[in-house]
Design a protein around this motif. Structure first.
Motif, PDB file in Angstrom:
ATOM      1  N   UNK A  43       0.813  -1.213   0.000  1.00  0.00           N
ATOM      2  CA  UNK A  43       0.000   0.000   0.000  1.00  0.00           C
ATOM      3  C   UNK A  43       0.845   1.261   0.000  1.00  0.00           C
ATOM      4  N   UNK A  44       2.106   1.143   0.426  1.00  0.00           N
ATOM      5  CA  UNK A  44       2.956   2.323   0.552  1.00  0.00           C
ATOM      6  C   UNK A  44       4.200   2.173  -0.309  1.00  0.00           C
ATOM      7  N   UNK A  45       4.574   3.259  -0.966  1.00  0.00           N
ATOM      8  CA  UNK A  45       5.766   3.282  -1.798  1.00  0.00           C
ATOM      9  C   UNK A  45       6.650   4.431  -1.340  1.00  0.00           C
ATOM     10  N   UNK A  46       7.924   4.114  -1.088  1.00  0.00           N
ATOM     11  CA  UNK A  46       8.871   5.115  -0.633  1.00  0.00           C
ATOM     12  C   UNK A  46       9.915   5.344  -1.713  1.00  0.00           C
ATOM     13  N   UNK A  47      10.421   6.576  -1.804  1.00  0.00           N
ATOM     14  CA  UNK A  47      11.419   6.920  -2.807  1.00  0.00           C
ATOM     15  C   UNK A  47      12.570   7.649  -2.136  1.00  0.00           C
ATOM     16  N   UNK A  48      13.802   7.220  -2.431  1.00  0.00           N
ATOM     17  CA  UNK A  48      14.982   7.900  -1.913  1.00  0.00           C
ATOM     18  C   UNK A  48      15.263   9.103  -2.797  1.00  0.00           C
ATOM     19  N   UNK A  49      15.414  10.259  -2.189  1.00  0.00           N
ATOM     20  CA  UNK A  49      15.654  11.491  -2.942  1.00  0.00           C
ATOM     21  C   UNK A  49      17.062  11.547  -3.519  1.00  0.00           C
ATOM     22  N   UNK A  50      18.017  10.845  -2.906  1.00  0.00           N
ATOM     23  CA  UNK A  50      19.410  10.914  -3.344  1.00  0.00           C
ATOM     24  C   UNK A  50      19.716   9.945  -4.492  1.00  0.00           C
ATOM     25  N   UNK A  51      19.335   8.668  -4.336  1.00  0.00           N
ATOM     26  CA  UNK A  51      19.735   7.676  -5.343  1.00  0.00           C
ATOM     27  C   UNK A  51      18.573   7.120  -6.169  1.00  0.00           C
ATOM     28  N   UNK A  52      17.346   7.447  -5.789  1.00  0.00           N
ATOM     29  CA  UNK A  52      16.191   6.997  -6.556  1.00  0.00           C
ATOM     30  C   UNK A  52      15.712   5.587  -6.218  1.00  0.00           C
ATOM     31  N   UNK A  53      16.291   4.971  -5.203  1.00  0.00           N
ATOM     32  CA  UNK A  53      15.869   3.624  -4.783  1.00  0.00           C
ATOM     33  C   UNK A  53      14.401   3.649  -4.357  1.00  0.00           C
ATOM     34  N   UNK A  54      13.641   2.660  -4.806  1.00  0.00           N
ATOM     35  CA  UNK A  54      12.226   2.563  -4.442  1.00  0.00           C
ATOM     36  C   UNK A  54      12.027   1.403  -3.479  1.00  0.00           C
ATOM     37  N   UNK A  55      11.124   1.599  -2.511  1.00  0.00           N
ATOM     38  CA  UNK A  55      10.788   0.578  -1.527  1.00  0.00           C
ATOM     39  C   UNK A  55       9.277   0.391  -1.508  1.00  0.00           C
ATOM     40  N   UNK A  56       8.852  -0.854  -1.408  1.00  0.00           N
ATOM     41  CA  UNK A  56       7.424  -1.154  -1.252  1.00  0.00           C
ATOM     42  C   UNK A  56       7.200  -1.612   0.177  1.00  0.00           C
ATOM     43  N   UNK A  57       6.150  -1.117   0.794  1.00  0.00           N
ATOM     44  CA  UNK A  57       5.846  -1.487   2.167  1.00  0.00           C
ATOM     45  C   UNK A  57       4.360  -1.733   2.347  1.00  0.00           C
ATOM     46  N   UNK A  58       4.042  -2.727   3.196  1.00  0.00           N
ATOM     47  CA  UNK A  58       2.647  -2.994   3.531  1.00  0.00           C
ATOM     48  C   UNK A  58       2.184  -2.080   4.652  1.00  0.00           C
ATOM     49  N   UNK A  59       3.122  -1.703   5.521  1.00  0.00           N
ATOM     50  CA  UNK A  59       2.793  -0.826   6.645  1.00  0.00           C
ATOM     51  C   UNK A  59       3.422   0.544   6.428  1.00  0.00           C
ATOM     52  N   UNK A  60       2.803   1.543   7.031  1.00  0.00           N
ATOM     53  CA  UNK A  60       3.291   2.896   6.893  1.00  0.00           C
ATOM     54  C   UNK A  60       4.615   3.065   7.647  1.00  0.00           C
ATOM     55  N   UNK A  61       5.547   3.787   7.028  1.00  0.00           N
ATOM     56  CA  UNK A  61       6.860   4.023   7.599  1.00  0.00           C
ATOM     57  C   UNK A  61       7.008   5.513   7.868  1.00  0.00           C
ATOM     58  N   UNK A  62       7.590   5.835   9.018  1.00  0.00           N
ATOM     59  CA  UNK A  62       7.862   7.222   9.367  1.00  0.00           C
ATOM     60  C   UNK A  62       9.109   7.665   8.611  1.00  0.00           C
ATOM     61  N   UNK A  63       8.935   8.483   7.554  1.00  0.00           N
ATOM     62  CA  UNK A  63      10.061   8.879   6.703  1.00  0.00           C
ATOM     63  C   UNK A  63      11.008   9.840   7.419  1.00  0.00           C
ATOM     64  N   UNK A  64      10.587  10.441   8.508  1.00  0.00           N
ATOM     65  CA  UNK A  64      11.476  11.315   9.284  1.00  0.00           C
ATOM     66  C   UNK A  64      12.448  10.494  10.127  1.00  0.00           C
ATOM     67  N   UNK A  65      12.044   9.272  10.447  1.00  0.00           N
ATOM     68  CA  UNK A  65      12.828   8.419  11.336  1.00  0.00           C
ATOM     69  C   UNK A  65      13.807   7.514  10.583  1.00  0.00           C
ATOM     70  N   UNK A  66      13.475   7.119   9.350  1.00  0.00           N
ATOM     71  CA  UNK A  66      14.283   6.171   8.603  1.00  0.00           C
ATOM     72  C   UNK A  66      14.919   6.813   7.378  1.00  0.00           C
ATOM     73  N   UNK A  67      16.039   6.211   6.953  1.00  0.00           N
ATOM     74  CA  UNK A  67      16.756   6.683   5.772  1.00  0.00           C
ATOM     75  C   UNK A  67      16.928   5.525   4.795  1.00  0.00           C
ATOM     76  N   UNK A  68      17.386   5.820   3.610  1.00  0.00           N
ATOM     77  CA  UNK A  68      17.619   4.819   2.573  1.00  0.00           C
ATOM     78  C   UNK A  68      18.696   3.836   3.029  1.00  0.00           C
ATOM     79  N   UNK A  69      18.459   2.552   2.816  1.00  0.00           N
ATOM     80  CA  UNK A  69      19.421   1.527   3.192  1.00  0.00           C
ATOM     81  C   UNK A  69      20.591   1.429   2.243  1.00  0.00           C
ATOM     82  N   UNK A  70      20.448   2.029   1.083  1.00  0.00           N
ATOM     83  CA  UNK A  70      21.496   1.959   0.073  1.00  0.00           C
ATOM     84  C   UNK A  70      22.502   3.098   0.222  1.00  0.00           C
TER      85      UNK A  70
END
Length: 159
Positions: free
Chosen positions: A120-147
């Motif tokens: 249901x949720x799609x996240x995008x890294x602003x620096x490298x463009x990596x996309x993440x798919x998530x079933x649960x909502x993620x706090x984007x202020x708390x987490x950063x790109x793993x790449x």
């Protein structure tokens, strides 16, 4: 064995199976555990107790639960004897085959549905463009790109 949903009934049933199929007594406690979701039962190493999922009874009947009990009793007896009690051990596999226990329990219908839930949720890294798919909502202020450790933004919510 008819299921009366009491722990005493389960205790007697496991004691009977242990004596009949293993030739050894079950001297610890057995109980139903409704909180088990993806497993048919479990053997607790520290207390030596066995817990069985009553949802398996509802979905698959007494025969399947008996195979699950035999599986857990294999862990129980081998552990107490100091032999290989883990799934990968030859002793465990041999004893499980001898008594006719199940290697894996049948999946519950509700579990299958839960695991196929769409993202249901799609996240995008602003620096490298990596996309993440998530079933649960993620706090984007708390987490950063793993790449690249860049900032994440919520791209879209699929309904």
């Amino acid at each position: 064995m008819t299921n009366n949903w009491s722990n005493d009934g389960l205790q007697r049933w496991i004691e009977q199976i242990s004596a009949r199929d293993f030739g050894k007594p079950f001297r610890h406690y057995a109980r139903w555990n409704t909180r088990l979701s993806s497993t048919g039962g479990r053997y607790l190493l520290k207390s030596h107790d066995i817990e069985i999922n009553p949802k398996q009874w509802e979905a698959n009947g007494a025969e399947e639960v008996e195979r699950i009990i035999k599986h857990e009793l294999c862990h129980y007896h081998l552990h107490l004897e100091g032999r290989g009690y883990q799934h990968r051990d030859a002793d465990f596999k041999r004893l499980l085959a001898e008594v006719g226990g199940s290697r894996y329990c049948k999946a519950l219908p509700a579990i299958r549905k839960k695991r196929t839930e769409p993202y249901r949720y799609f996240l995008l890294c602003q620096a490298c463009g990596q996309r993440y798919r998530r079933k649960r909502k993620v706090d984007v202020k708390k987490y950063v790109c793993g790449k690249c450790r860049g900032k994440l933004t919520l791209e879209a919510i699929a309904e």
